[in-house]
Design a protein around this motif. Structure first.
Motif, PDB file in Angstrom:
ATOM      1  N   ALA A  40     -25.354 -27.211 111.261  1.00  0.00           N
ATOM      2  CA  ALA A  40     -24.653 -26.461 112.299  1.00  0.00           C
ATOM      3  C   ALA A  40     -24.087 -27.362 113.383  1.00  0.00           C
ATOM      4  CB  ALA A  40     -25.594 -25.433 112.925  1.00  0.00           C
ATOM      5  N   ALA A  41     -24.550 -28.611 113.461  1.00  0.00           N
ATOM      6  CA  ALA A  41     -24.049 -29.525 114.482  1.00  0.00           C
ATOM      7  C   ALA A  41     -22.660 -30.061 114.143  1.00  0.00           C
ATOM      8  CB  ALA A  41     -25.020 -30.686 114.672  1.00  0.00           C
ATOM      9  N   THR A  42     -22.277 -29.954 112.876  1.00  0.00           N
ATOM     10  CA  THR A  42     -20.950 -30.395 112.451  1.00  0.00           C
ATOM     11  C   THR A  42     -20.006 -29.207 112.461  1.00  0.00           C
ATOM     12  OG1 THR A  42     -21.887 -32.119 111.038  1.00  0.00           O
ATOM     13  CG2 THR A  42     -19.619 -31.427 110.586  1.00  0.00           C
ATOM     14  N   PRO A  43     -18.858 -29.311 113.139  1.00  0.00           N
ATOM     15  CA  PRO A  43     -17.928 -28.171 113.202  1.00  0.00           C
ATOM     16  C   PRO A  43     -17.566 -27.662 111.813  1.00  0.00           C
ATOM     17  CG  PRO A  43     -17.272 -29.843 114.774  1.00  0.00           C
ATOM     18  CD  PRO A  43     -18.383 -30.443 113.955  1.00  0.00           C
ATOM     19  N   PHE A  44     -17.634 -26.343 111.649  1.00  0.00           N
ATOM     20  CA  PHE A  44     -17.313 -25.724 110.365  1.00  0.00           C
ATOM     21  C   PHE A  44     -16.269 -24.632 110.568  1.00  0.00           C
ATOM     22  CE2 PHE A  44     -21.090 -23.691 112.159  1.00  0.00           C
ATOM     23  CZ  PHE A  44     -20.745 -22.342 112.142  1.00  0.00           C
ATOM     24  N   ALA A  45     -15.446 -24.426 109.555  1.00  0.00           N
ATOM     25  CA  ALA A  45     -14.394 -23.425 109.618  1.00  0.00           C
ATOM     26  C   ALA A  45     -14.994 -22.020 109.491  1.00  0.00           C
ATOM     27  CB  ALA A  45     -13.375 -23.664 108.510  1.00  0.00           C
ATOM     28  N   CYS A  46     -14.455 -21.092 110.261  1.00  0.00           N
ATOM     29  CA  CYS A  46     -14.966 -19.723 110.251  1.00  0.00           C
ATOM     30  C   CYS A  46     -13.910 -18.801 110.854  1.00  0.00           C
ATOM     31  CB  CYS A  46     -16.258 -19.631 111.075  1.00  0.00           C
ATOM     32  SG  CYS A  46     -16.037 -20.043 112.837  1.00  0.00           S
ATOM     33  N   HIS A  47     -14.259 -17.553 111.005  1.00  0.00           N
ATOM     34  CA  HIS A  47     -13.465 -16.600 111.780  1.00  0.00           C
ATOM     35  C   HIS A  47     -14.367 -16.011 112.847  1.00  0.00           C
ATOM     36  CE1 HIS A  47     -10.576 -16.869 108.471  1.00  0.00           C
ATOM     37  NE2 HIS A  47      -9.697 -16.293 109.275  1.00  0.00           N
ATOM     38  N   VAL A  48     -13.814 -15.724 114.000  1.00  0.00           N
ATOM     39  CA  VAL A  48     -14.591 -15.132 115.084  1.00  0.00           C
ATOM     40  C   VAL A  48     -13.994 -13.783 115.453  1.00  0.00           C
ATOM     41  CG1 VAL A  48     -13.254 -16.355 116.867  1.00  0.00           C
ATOM     42  CG2 VAL A  48     -15.525 -15.452 117.414  1.00  0.00           C
ATOM     43  N   GLN A  49     -14.867 -12.815 115.687  1.00  0.00           N
ATOM     44  CA  GLN A  49     -14.455 -11.476 116.111  1.00  0.00           C
ATOM     45  C   GLN A  49     -15.187 -11.166 117.404  1.00  0.00           C
ATOM     46  OE1 GLN A  49     -14.354  -8.610 112.927  1.00  0.00           O
ATOM     47  NE2 GLN A  49     -14.606  -6.868 114.316  1.00  0.00           N
ATOM     48  N   VAL A  50     -14.453 -10.719 118.428  1.00  0.00           N
ATOM     49  CA  VAL A  50     -15.065 -10.529 119.745  1.00  0.00           C
ATOM     50  C   VAL A  50     -15.159  -9.069 120.173  1.00  0.00           C
ATOM     51  CG1 VAL A  50     -14.454 -12.825 120.591  1.00  0.00           C
ATOM     52  CG2 VAL A  50     -12.825 -10.939 120.842  1.00  0.00           C
ATOM     53  N   ARG A  51     -14.658  -8.169 119.339  1.00  0.00           N
ATOM     54  CA  ARG A  51     -14.785  -6.732 119.605  1.00  0.00           C
ATOM     55  C   ARG A  51     -14.979  -6.018 118.281  1.00  0.00           C
ATOM     56  NH1 ARG A  51     -10.511  -8.560 122.604  1.00  0.00           N
ATOM     57  NH2 ARG A  51     -10.758  -8.523 124.870  1.00  0.00           N
ATOM     58  N   ALA A  52     -15.544  -4.825 118.342  1.00  0.00           N
ATOM     59  CA  ALA A  52     -15.853  -4.095 117.117  1.00  0.00           C
ATOM     60  C   ALA A  52     -14.618  -3.820 116.272  1.00  0.00           C
ATOM     61  CB  ALA A  52     -16.563  -2.789 117.452  1.00  0.00           C
ATOM     62  N   HIS A  53     -13.480  -3.604 116.921  1.00  0.00           N
ATOM     63  CA  HIS A  53     -12.281  -3.217 116.175  1.00  0.00           C
ATOM     64  C   HIS A  53     -11.134  -4.216 116.332  1.00  0.00           C
ATOM     65  CE1 HIS A  53     -14.297   0.532 115.383  1.00  0.00           C
ATOM     66  NE2 HIS A  53     -14.449   0.752 116.670  1.00  0.00           N
ATOM     67  N   SER A  54     -11.452  -5.427 116.755  1.00  0.00           N
ATOM     68  CA  SER A  54     -10.399  -6.438 116.874  1.00  0.00           C
ATOM     69  C   SER A  54     -10.275  -7.210 115.568  1.00  0.00           C
ATOM     70  CB  SER A  54     -10.708  -7.399 118.028  1.00  0.00           C
ATOM     71  OG  SER A  54     -11.890  -8.142 117.756  1.00  0.00           O
ATOM     72  N   ASP A  55      -9.156  -7.879 115.408  1.00  0.00           N
ATOM     73  CA  ASP A  55      -8.941  -8.682 114.210  1.00  0.00           C
ATOM     74  C   ASP A  55      -9.686 -10.011 114.328  1.00  0.00           C
ATOM     75  OD1 ASP A  55      -7.245  -6.806 113.026  1.00  0.00           O
ATOM     76  OD2 ASP A  55      -5.489  -7.613 114.068  1.00  0.00           O
ATOM     77  N   PRO A  56     -10.251 -10.504 113.245  1.00  0.00           N
ATOM     78  CA  PRO A  56     -10.897 -11.817 113.286  1.00  0.00           C
ATOM     79  C   PRO A  56      -9.865 -12.925 113.464  1.00  0.00           C
ATOM     80  CG  PRO A  56     -10.837 -10.978 111.049  1.00  0.00           C
ATOM     81  CD  PRO A  56     -10.356  -9.865 111.926  1.00  0.00           C
ATOM     82  N   VAL A  57     -10.265 -13.980 114.143  1.00  0.00           N
ATOM     83  CA  VAL A  57      -9.390 -15.112 114.429  1.00  0.00           C
ATOM     84  C   VAL A  57     -10.013 -16.369 113.830  1.00  0.00           C
ATOM     85  CG1 VAL A  57      -8.394 -16.544 116.258  1.00  0.00           C
ATOM     86  CG2 VAL A  57      -8.534 -14.056 116.562  1.00  0.00           C
ATOM     87  N   SER A  58      -9.224 -17.180 113.138  1.00  0.00           N
ATOM     88  CA  SER A  58      -9.747 -18.411 112.557  1.00  0.00           C
ATOM     89  C   SER A  58     -10.182 -19.364 113.674  1.00  0.00           C
ATOM     90  CB  SER A  58      -8.696 -19.075 111.665  1.00  0.00           C
ATOM     91  OG  SER A  58      -7.518 -19.365 112.402  1.00  0.00           O
TER      92      SER A  58
END
Length: 369
Positions: free
Chosen positions: A298-316
């Motif tokens: 987990a200390a090495t940056p890894f690619a993912c998507h983040v979602q900050v609201r229940a109905h928002s679109d995920p962002v890379s």
């Protein structure tokens, strides 16, 4: 298996419980009494966990022929969800009470009690899926119907909790199919509207509700340069990114609308500015958890998507853990995100983990938080 079905009184939880019965499990239904006002009745689609909901759940349990109980979790709900909600607003943050309820009540207090009583798992009507990797480790994934996917609000679940969770609606193509199934089973909740808004503020007046509990001391509204541009009746009622209800006495020089950029409860001050000043290059939180096995490194940056609201679109994004924080850097700046909100990290359809946002880094120096 001996299963405890959490029955909210809605159509989803009723059908989930029925599917558990059909699968041959020994099922017991339970409704959580969360309101401290037992006479409270539901108003349309607002609120949940009311007397009416309890009766709806019991009718469904009776049709299924399963035992049914009501457990009073109102004191725990007040302490862990309602009081936390008030404290977060008082500190200038924007909390998500549904996340706290899932974390502290439905999958902590309820699950703990269920296991103590000898149940193997808890069934709920959430639209999310539990899958196993090649080694049998459980993972939380999005539901088949992305429009109804609720994996975001379950992002607080831990690996140990996932061992005792069942989500029978995971692969259901649509909510319409669930309602049709409920009607076929004779459930009166088949056409019951979905609940929305904050359950303990059923009239939807969050500002008024907070004012009653925190008080509403008048203060000033500043722009980014520190100029007074308006007055407010209480800083705690504002949220980051808010545009309406600012009542600014001095218009912006360029005539463009302004948004809440910062809330300073100690100074009782609200700071406003242009929309682009809300853009964030980084969010981070020390209160984080993994929904299943954590990343190998987990200390090495890894690619993912983040979602900050229940109905928002995920962002890379790129994410990693450093000095006790889960740090997330979106590829495109996030806009209007506040401390107190929950950031859920996905890898593909899998929920990897989550954090409560403690700090943010603006994409524009003037808007630094």
């Amino acid at each position: 298996m001996k299963i405890l079905a959490a029955m909210s009184g809605g159509v989803d939880s009723a059908v989930a419980a029925a599917r558990a019965v059909d699968a041959g499990h020994e099922v017991v239904g339970v409704h959580l009494a969360l309101s401290r006002m037992p006479g409270t009745l539901r108003t349309g689609s607002r609120g949940c966990c009311t007397i009416e909901d309890s009766m709806d759940a019991q009718r469904a349990a009776n049709i299924m022929g399963i035992p049914y109980y009501v457990w009073d979790f109102s004191e725990r709900f007040k302490e862990d969800v309602v009081d936390d909600f008030i404290a977060e607003y008082e500190a200038g943050r924007t909390p998500n009470p549904c996340m706290r309820c899932n974390e502290k009540i439905k999958f902590a207090a309820l699950l703990e009690k269920a296991i103590d009583l000898g149940f193997d798992a808890v069934v709920t009507g959430h639209y999310a899926a539990i899958r196993e990797d090649e080694h049998g480790n459980r993972e939380l994934h999005r539901a088949a119907d992305w429009a109804k996917d609720q994996s975001y609000v379950l992002g607080v679940l831990t690996a140990e909790q996932l061992k005792h969770c069942m989500f029978p609606l995971a692969d259901t193509p649509s909510k319409a199919e669930v309602r049709a199934e409920a009607a076929e089973r004779g459930f009166s909740v088949a056409s019951k509207p979905d609940s929305h808004d904050i359950c303990f503020i059923p009239d939807g007046d969050t500002r008024g509700w907070l004012a009653e509990r925190l008080g509403a001391e008048p203060g000033i509204i500043l722009d980014r340069e520190g100029n007074k541009v308006g007055k407010h009746e209480g800083a705690a009622a504002f949220t980051i990114g808010q545009r309406k209800g600012l009542n600014l006495g001095i218009p912006s020089v360029d005539g463009r609308p302004r948004y809440v950029l910062d809330i300073q409860p100690k100074q009782n001050t609200v700071v406003v500015g242009p929309r682009e000043a809300l853009d964030l290059a980084e969010i981070a939180g020390s209160r984080f958890s993994w929904a299943g096995l954590p990343p190998a490194d987990a200390a090495t940056p890894f690619a993912c998507h983040v979602q900050v609201r229940a109905h928002s679109d995920p962002v890379s994004a790129l994410a990693h853990v450093e000095t006790g924080e889960l740090i997330i850097r979106p590829d495109v700046p996030l806009n209007g995100v506040s401390t107190g909100q929950t950031a859920v990290v996905y890898v593909g359809t899998r929920v990897l983990g989550q954090c409560t946002i403690d700090r943010t880094v603006s994409a524009a120096p003037l808007a630094a938080h």
